[in-house]
Design a protein around this motif. Structure first.
Motif, PDB file in Angstrom:
ATOM      1  N   ILE A   1     -31.308  70.156  22.088  1.00  0.00           N
ATOM      2  CA  ILE A   1     -31.821  69.733  23.430  1.00  0.00           C
ATOM      3  C   ILE A   1     -31.138  69.153  23.768  1.00  0.00           C
ATOM      4  CG2 ILE A   1     -32.735  70.218  25.543  1.00  0.00           C
ATOM      5  CD1 ILE A   1     -34.490  72.549  24.211  1.00  0.00           C
ATOM      6  N   ALA A   2     -31.876  67.493  22.793  1.00  0.00           N
ATOM      7  CA  ALA A   2     -32.364  66.599  23.268  1.00  0.00           C
ATOM      8  C   ALA A   2     -30.394  65.868  23.155  1.00  0.00           C
ATOM      9  CB  ALA A   2     -33.154  65.301  22.922  1.00  0.00           C
TER      10      ALA A   2
ATOM     11  N   LEU B   1     -25.386  63.706  25.130  1.00  0.00           N
ATOM     12  CA  LEU B   1     -24.017  64.044  25.284  1.00  0.00           C
ATOM     13  C   LEU B   1     -23.751  64.218  26.564  1.00  0.00           C
ATOM     14  CD1 LEU B   1     -23.612  65.064  21.965  1.00  0.00           C
ATOM     15  CD2 LEU B   1     -22.944  63.074  22.111  1.00  0.00           C
ATOM     16  N   LEU B   2     -23.990  65.530  26.543  1.00  0.00           N
ATOM     17  CA  LEU B   2     -22.685  65.969  27.763  1.00  0.00           C
ATOM     18  C   LEU B   2     -23.738  65.020  29.666  1.00  0.00           C
ATOM     19  CD1 LEU B   2     -23.215  70.401  27.011  1.00  0.00           C
ATOM     20  CD2 LEU B   2     -21.024  68.477  27.179  1.00  0.00           C
TER      21      LEU B   2
ATOM     22  N   TRP C   1     -20.151  64.193  31.696  1.00  0.00           N
ATOM     23  CA  TRP C   1     -20.305  63.874  33.212  1.00  0.00           C
ATOM     24  C   TRP C   1     -20.741  63.044  33.559  1.00  0.00           C
ATOM     25  CZ3 TRP C   1     -18.825  66.195  37.619  1.00  0.00           C
ATOM     26  CH2 TRP C   1     -19.957  65.488  38.500  1.00  0.00           C
ATOM     27  N   ALA C   2     -21.927  62.198  33.346  1.00  0.00           N
ATOM     28  CA  ALA C   2     -20.846  60.748  34.203  1.00  0.00           C
ATOM     29  C   ALA C   2     -19.735  59.873  34.190  1.00  0.00           C
ATOM     30  CB  ALA C   2     -22.047  60.266  33.842  1.00  0.00           C
ATOM     31  N   GLY C   3     -19.465  60.072  32.780  1.00  0.00           N
ATOM     32  CA  GLY C   3     -18.141  59.480  33.592  1.00  0.00           C
ATOM     33  C   GLY C   3     -16.985  59.987  33.934  1.00  0.00           C
ATOM     34  N   VAL C   4     -16.854  61.140  33.364  1.00  0.00           N
ATOM     35  CA  VAL C   4     -16.239  62.557  34.297  1.00  0.00           C
ATOM     36  C   VAL C   4     -16.335  61.859  35.897  1.00  0.00           C
ATOM     37  CG1 VAL C   4     -15.464  64.898  35.052  1.00  0.00           C
ATOM     38  CG2 VAL C   4     -15.534  63.739  32.732  1.00  0.00           C
ATOM     39  N   ALA C   5     -17.658  62.267  36.596  1.00  0.00           N
ATOM     40  CA  ALA C   5     -17.989  61.837  37.296  1.00  0.00           C
ATOM     41  C   ALA C   5     -17.421  59.897  38.148  1.00  0.00           C
ATOM     42  CB  ALA C   5     -19.432  61.740  38.483  1.00  0.00           C
ATOM     43  N   ASP C   6     -17.388  59.501  37.570  1.00  0.00           N
ATOM     44  CA  ASP C   6     -16.831  58.162  37.487  1.00  0.00           C
ATOM     45  C   ASP C   6     -15.075  57.813  37.915  1.00  0.00           C
ATOM     46  OD1 ASP C   6     -17.597  55.036  38.300  1.00  0.00           O
ATOM     47  OD2 ASP C   6     -16.456  54.819  36.491  1.00  0.00           O
ATOM     48  N   VAL C   7     -14.305  58.677  37.070  1.00  0.00           N
ATOM     49  CA  VAL C   7     -13.127  58.994  36.843  1.00  0.00           C
ATOM     50  C   VAL C   7     -12.554  59.845  38.377  1.00  0.00           C
ATOM     51  CG1 VAL C   7     -11.237  59.375  35.862  1.00  0.00           C
ATOM     52  CG2 VAL C   7     -12.743  58.735  34.280  1.00  0.00           C
ATOM     53  N   PHE C   8     -13.122  60.324  38.149  1.00  0.00           N
ATOM     54  CA  PHE C   8     -12.836  60.959  39.641  1.00  0.00           C
ATOM     55  C   PHE C   8     -13.607  61.579  40.934  1.00  0.00           C
ATOM     56  CE2 PHE C   8     -11.114  63.233  36.044  1.00  0.00           C
ATOM     57  CZ  PHE C   8     -10.342  63.499  36.358  1.00  0.00           C
ATOM     58  N   GLN C   9     -14.632  59.930  40.494  1.00  0.00           N
ATOM     59  CA  GLN C   9     -15.217  59.686  42.155  1.00  0.00           C
ATOM     60  C   GLN C   9     -16.160  60.884  42.738  1.00  0.00           C
ATOM     61  OE1 GLN C   9     -12.039  58.139  44.389  1.00  0.00           O
ATOM     62  NE2 GLN C   9     -12.334  55.819  43.718  1.00  0.00           N
TER      63      GLN C   9
ATOM     64  N   LEU D   1     -20.025  72.712  42.022  1.00  0.00           N
ATOM     65  CA  LEU D   1     -20.203  73.596  40.841  1.00  0.00           C
ATOM     66  C   LEU D   1     -20.021  73.159  39.638  1.00  0.00           C
ATOM     67  CD1 LEU D   1     -17.558  75.563  43.503  1.00  0.00           C
ATOM     68  CD2 LEU D   1     -19.465  76.543  43.182  1.00  0.00           C
ATOM     69  N   ILE D   2     -19.880  71.837  39.355  1.00  0.00           N
ATOM     70  CA  ILE D   2     -19.208  71.601  37.996  1.00  0.00           C
ATOM     71  C   ILE D   2     -20.834  71.454  37.198  1.00  0.00           C
ATOM     72  CG2 ILE D   2     -18.740  69.968  36.869  1.00  0.00           C
ATOM     73  CD1 ILE D   2     -16.350  69.210  38.304  1.00  0.00           C
ATOM     74  N   GLY D   3     -21.546  70.803  37.627  1.00  0.00           N
ATOM     75  CA  GLY D   3     -22.994  70.894  37.886  1.00  0.00           C
ATOM     76  C   GLY D   3     -22.968  72.266  36.865  1.00  0.00           C
ATOM     77  N   ALA D   4     -23.927  73.163  37.868  1.00  0.00           N
ATOM     78  CA  ALA D   4     -24.016  74.629  37.133  1.00  0.00           C
ATOM     79  C   ALA D   4     -23.191  75.015  35.771  1.00  0.00           C
ATOM     80  CB  ALA D   4     -23.964  75.539  37.932  1.00  0.00           C
ATOM     81  N   MET D   5     -21.873  74.127  35.703  1.00  0.00           N
ATOM     82  CA  MET D   5     -21.122  74.615  35.045  1.00  0.00           C
ATOM     83  C   MET D   5     -21.759  73.678  33.479  1.00  0.00           C
ATOM     84  SD  MET D   5     -17.439  75.288  35.493  1.00  0.00           S
ATOM     85  CE  MET D   5     -17.271  74.910  37.386  1.00  0.00           C
ATOM     86  N   LEU D   6     -21.993  73.063  34.132  1.00  0.00           N
ATOM     87  CA  LEU D   6     -22.788  71.911  33.198  1.00  0.00           C
ATOM     88  C   LEU D   6     -24.099  72.353  32.167  1.00  0.00           C
ATOM     89  CD1 LEU D   6     -23.034  68.441  31.796  1.00  0.00           C
ATOM     90  CD2 LEU D   6     -23.956  68.066  33.886  1.00  0.00           C
ATOM     91  N   GLY D   7     -24.675  73.021  33.134  1.00  0.00           N
ATOM     92  CA  GLY D   7     -25.950  73.329  32.424  1.00  0.00           C
ATOM     93  C   GLY D   7     -25.466  74.545  31.180  1.00  0.00           C
TER      94      GLY D   7
END
Length: 163
Positions: free
Chosen positions: A7-8, A13-14, A18-26, A128-134
């Motif tokens: 789990i950890a 990793l994800l 997500w933090a990187g993708v969110a930063d790139v796409f603001q 929406l992306i957050g639910a897909m992240l989970g």
């Protein structure tokens, strides 16, 4: 928690991805993390869990938007208080509908909407992306759990000297 390491690793990793993708796409990173948390907090799993997280969070966004928008037409703050009470009751009552049964998810979406001043363009993509992240975290965790015995067996036959 039997599979704490898997789990950890999956979550770490994800979350970094997500933090990187969110930063790139603001995108607003914390909104995605709240939606991801909704996925894990409600009782459904898999695709159903992902859609439960999405639908309950989105319903809360709607109720938050309705409170903010409806209240803006009136001078008296008392009307806003009434809208808040009505929407709060509605978020609880909508749980009678199975796909909206996770009440905290609605409140999370509503709170996000308040925090973001009902800026739907900023709210919806990371929500929406957050639910897909989970859901992705749960899939990756399952994969890591399935390969763990194979990895352990590779090292079980080796002695400390051979390693």
């Amino acid at each position: 928690m039997e599979h704490r390491w898997q789990i950890a690793i999956s979550a770490g990793l994800l979350a970094a991805l997500w933090a990187g993708v969110a930063d790139v796409f603001q995108l607003v990173t914390w909104i995605g993390f709240l939606s991801c948390s909704t996925f894990f907090a409600q009782t459904e799993t898999g695709i159903k869990g992902m859609f439960m997280a999405m639908s309950t969070n989105l319903s809360g966004v709607f109720w938050g938007w309705l409170i903010i928008s409806g209240s803006s037409f009136f001078i008296s703050p008392i009307i806003g208080y009434a809208f808040t009470g009505i929407a709060t009751a509605a978020m609880c009552l909508q749980a009678s509908y199975k796909k909206l049964a996770f009440i905290p998810g609605a409140f999370i979406g509503c709170c996000i909407t308040f925090a973001m001043s009902a800026d739907l363009a900023a709210i919806l993509p990371p929500l929406l992306i957050g639910a897909m992240l989970g859901y992705s975290m749960s899939l990756l965790t399952a994969q890591l759990i399935s390969i763990t015995p194979k990895i352990q067996s590779l090292f079980a036959g080796n002695t400390a000297k051979e390693l």
